[in-house]
Design a protein around this motif. Structure first.
Motif, mmCIF file in Angstrom:
data_model
loop_
_atom_site.group_PDB
_atom_site.id
_atom_site.type_symbol
_atom_site.label_atom_id
_atom_site.label_comp_id
_atom_site.label_asym_id
_atom_site.label_seq_id
_atom_site.Cartn_x
_atom_site.Cartn_y
_atom_site.Cartn_z
ATOM 1 N N PRO A 167 0.803 -1.234 0.000
ATOM 2 C CA PRO A 167 0.000 0.000 0.000
ATOM 3 C C PRO A 167 0.835 1.283 0.000
ATOM 4 N N TYR A 168 2.123 1.199 0.294
ATOM 5 C CA TYR A 168 2.978 2.387 0.455
ATOM 6 C C TYR A 168 2.249 3.435 1.289
ATOM 7 N N ALA A 169 1.721 2.973 2.425
ATOM 8 C CA ALA A 169 0.830 3.792 3.239
ATOM 9 C C ALA A 169 1.450 5.115 3.676
ATOM 10 N N ASP A 170 2.758 5.118 3.976
ATOM 11 C CA ASP A 170 3.349 6.353 4.499
ATOM 12 C C ASP A 170 3.987 7.211 3.426
ATOM 13 N N SER A 171 3.658 6.939 2.166
ATOM 14 C CA SER A 171 4.285 7.761 1.135
ATOM 15 C C SER A 171 3.244 8.184 0.110
ATOM 16 N N ALA A 172 3.680 8.986 -0.834
ATOM 17 C CA ALA A 172 2.751 9.472 -1.856
ATOM 18 C C ALA A 172 2.602 8.450 -2.996
ATOM 19 N N ASP A 173 3.423 7.383 -2.953
ATOM 20 C CA ASP A 173 3.376 6.405 -4.042
ATOM 21 C C ASP A 173 2.036 5.670 -4.082
ATOM 22 N N ALA A 174 1.607 5.349 -5.295
ATOM 23 C CA ALA A 174 0.366 4.582 -5.442
ATOM 24 C C ALA A 174 0.639 3.130 -5.055
ATOM 25 N N PRO A 175 -0.378 2.442 -4.537
ATOM 26 C CA PRO A 175 -0.190 1.022 -4.220
ATOM 27 C C PRO A 175 0.288 0.250 -5.452
ATOM 28 N N MET A 176 1.162 -0.695 -5.233
ATOM 29 C CA MET A 176 1.684 -1.480 -6.357
ATOM 30 C C MET A 176 1.928 -2.922 -5.904
ATOM 31 N N ILE A 177 1.706 -3.856 -6.812
ATOM 32 C CA ILE A 177 1.964 -5.250 -6.466
ATOM 33 C C ILE A 177 3.474 -5.509 -6.507
ATOM 34 N N LEU A 178 3.987 -6.129 -5.471
ATOM 35 C CA LEU A 178 5.394 -6.504 -5.439
ATOM 36 C C LEU A 178 5.508 -8.018 -5.543
ATOM 37 N N ASN A 179 6.322 -8.459 -6.491
ATOM 38 C CA ASN A 179 6.618 -9.883 -6.608
ATOM 39 C C ASN A 179 7.788 -10.182 -5.678
ATOM 40 N N LEU A 180 7.504 -10.899 -4.620
ATOM 41 C CA LEU A 180 8.548 -11.101 -3.600
ATOM 42 C C LEU A 180 9.657 -12.030 -4.057
ATOM 43 N N GLU A 181 9.378 -12.903 -5.035
ATOM 44 C CA GLU A 181 10.288 -14.025 -5.317
ATOM 45 C C GLU A 181 10.592 -14.723 -3.995
ATOM 46 N N SER A 182 9.510 -15.072 -3.306
ATOM 47 C CA SER A 182 9.667 -15.644 -1.966
ATOM 48 C C SER A 182 10.329 -17.021 -1.997
ATOM 49 N N GLY A 183 10.357 -17.648 -3.175
ATOM 50 C CA GLY A 183 11.086 -18.915 -3.298
ATOM 51 C C GLY A 183 12.563 -18.742 -2.985
ATOM 52 N N GLY A 184 13.040 -17.501 -3.054
ATOM 53 C CA GLY A 184 14.442 -17.222 -2.759
ATOM 54 C C GLY A 184 14.702 -16.954 -1.285
ATOM 55 N N PHE A 185 13.643 -16.973 -0.472
ATOM 56 C CA PHE A 185 13.819 -16.719 0.963
ATOM 57 C C PHE A 185 14.817 -17.734 1.528
ATOM 58 N N SER A 186 15.790 -17.225 2.280
ATOM 59 C CA SER A 186 16.864 -18.149 2.675
ATOM 60 C C SER A 186 17.084 -18.235 4.188
ATOM 61 N N LYS A 187 16.263 -17.495 4.964
ATOM 62 C CA LYS A 187 16.494 -17.563 6.414
ATOM 63 C C LYS A 187 15.761 -18.773 6.997
ATOM 64 N N LEU A 188 16.273 -19.928 6.646
ATOM 65 C CA LEU A 188 15.647 -21.206 6.970
ATOM 66 C C LEU A 188 16.726 -22.127 7.526
ATOM 67 N N ALA A 189 16.311 -23.271 8.042
ATOM 68 C CA ALA A 189 17.321 -24.211 8.532
ATOM 69 C C ALA A 189 17.281 -25.465 7.664
ATOM 70 N N PRO A 190 18.033 -25.474 6.573
ATOM 71 C CA PRO A 190 17.984 -26.637 5.681
ATOM 72 C C PRO A 190 18.540 -27.895 6.360
ATOM 73 N N ASN A 191 17.968 -29.038 6.100
ATOM 74 C CA ASN A 191 18.525 -30.286 6.636
ATOM 75 C C ASN A 191 19.507 -30.870 5.618
ATOM 76 N N ARG A 192 20.069 -32.036 5.915
ATOM 77 C CA ARG A 192 21.120 -32.557 5.013
ATOM 78 C C ARG A 192 20.583 -32.883 3.616
#
Ligand code: GLC
Length: 429
Positions: free
Chosen positions: A227-252
């Motif tokens: 929503p960019y609530a605190d700015s003058a920018d118009a709301p915009m969809i952000l593609n997170l590429e959440s598949g790249g999230f890496s703060k995880l604990a991978p197993n072997r």
């Protein structure tokens, strides 16, 4: 002979995400999201701008939609009728790879050939008409850096795609050139969106209270309306590429899989959660139980679905699937363990995905209330894997408590195509 139970239990434990860990992952995801909004280089999320907000539902006209992002490519001619209504006038689709015949995505494949193949499909979708002018929306489901709705440069291939000559290029330029080579100057690409964005547009075209769109299929990724609530920018969809999230604990197994993949170090969440990789994790774990150094049994997430849904007394479907892939028939005790292993890997996947949804919901709520909303999801894992949706609902309620009543997930089947047509309509303004 039953499996060594100590070994079995330790594998199950490694794939188990308990409540505390789940909460931690959701909080870390929210933290990464916040970082990504301020200083993207410190976040494992790419947070790519889409240059599009939500549709009004009144968009109208006939458009072409190219849906490119998985093993099958589709082209649709869609008539948007406004009021959230639409009609698919024509639909064509083909796989990008047919074993032993052609392959546009594996190592050795080239950009021009692939885009010519796409142009060929578009030609079919317009019935060979090289006169009528068509605007085309392109759902291109890979991380792309955009500067406007048309201009999207592929940053890096994901999902084991390896076609040479596309990374770093403006994909719609490549498509345009192919259209010209194939006599289709009447088709004009005007918009590129990620498939998550397409699902969000498509769901929001039809109904209200939708701010998050996700794909849970071969790949996994999520977008949301910032929503960019605190700015003058118009709301915009952000593609997170959440598949790249890496703060995880991978197993072997996660580590082994990552090391053997096309792009080691990339897409860590996706490699733990999406359909493309779940079967590999399952293969590796089973190979370990068999004391077999080889993990390439080749189980797929479809095999895992079959294994999970077998309710027969003798688990005959489990026997059949496992015998096909490994060459030996498991006994009943082994079948039970194998089924539990498949369920555990799927449950971990669904819990990780849910943690990311909740990270976004927390971020959107800020210090205020969680909004009533539907999360739009499309993809074969969500739609077809038995238990995926239930596991998501359970994890949502673990994390959100009473607020879970305000949130549900809805299937937006085919959103990738419809969303592209909507984006093309929105590009006209
Ligand atoms: C991969 C892609 C992403 C896409 C997802 C689902 O994660 O990088 O862009 O949305 O797959 O297809």
């Amino acid at each position: 002979m039953a499996f060594d139970q100590e070994k079995f239990q330790s594998i199950i434990d490694e794939f188990t995400v308990d409540g505390e860990r789940l909460r931690e992952i959701a909080a870390n995801f929210r933290q990464d999201l916040k970082l990504g909004l301020k200083s993207p280089e410190d976040s494992s999320l790419r947070m790519l701008k889409s240059y599009v907000g939500l549709p009004t539902g009144k968009e109208k006209g006939e458009f072409l939609a190219l849906d490119f992002g998985g093993t099958n490519v589709r082209v649709l001619r869609i008539r948007l009728e406004g009021a959230g209504k639409y009609e698919v006038v024509k639909r064509v689709g083909k796989p990008l790879r047919v074993e032993g015949i052609y392959d546009y995505v594996g190592l050795g494949s080239k950009s021009e050939d692939m885009f010519d193949f796409l142009a060929g499909l578009i030609d079919e979708a317009v019935d060979g008409d090289h006169e009528t002018k068509y605007l085309l929306g392109h759902t291109f489901s890979f991380p792309s850096e955009q500067t406007d709705l048309y201009n999207a440069k592929l940053i890096i291939w994901t999902k084991e795609f390896a076609t040479a000559g596309v990374e770093g290029k403006v994909v719609n330029d490549l498509l345009k050139e192919a259209l010209e080579r194939n006599g289709l100057k009447n088709v004009e690409p005007v918009a590129v969106i990620n498939d998550t964005v397409a699902v969000l547009l498509s769901a929001a075209y039809k109904q209200e209270d939708i701010y998050i769109g996700s794909i849970y299929a071969t790949g996994h990724n999520t977008c949301y309306l910032e929503p960019y609530a605190d700015s003058a920018d118009a709301p915009m969809i952000l593609n997170l590429e959440s598949g790249g999230f890496s703060k995880l604990a991978p197993n072997r197994f996660d580590t082994m899989l990552d090391e053997a993949s096309e792009k080691p170090g990339e897409q860590r969440l996706e490699k733990m959660a999406s359909g493309r990789y779940m079967g590999d994790l399952f293969s590796m774990a089973l190979a370990l139980l068999h004391d077999d150094a080889q993990w390439r049994y080749g189980f797929t997430s479809i095999d895992m679905s079959g294994i999970i849904s077998d309710e027969s007394a003798d688990l005959s479907e489990v026997v059949r699937i496992v015998a096909t892939r490994t060459g030996s028939e498991p006994d009943l005790a082994e079948c039970r363990d194998i089924q539990k292993l498949a369920k555990t890997i799927l449950n971990r996947s669904a819990r990780l995905v849910t943690a990311t949804f909740v990270g976004i919901i927390w971020q959107l709520a800020g210090k205020g209330e969680v909004k009533e909303q539907h999360i739009a999801v499309d993809g074969s894992v969500y739609e077809k894997m038995p238990g995926a949706k239930e596991n998501i609902m359970r994890a949502l309620s673990e994390l959100l408590g009473q607020d879970a009543a305000k949130v549900d997930t809805i299937l937006d089947n085919g959103g990738s195509g419809l969303g592209a047509a909507i984006a093309a309509a929105m590009a006209q303004k």
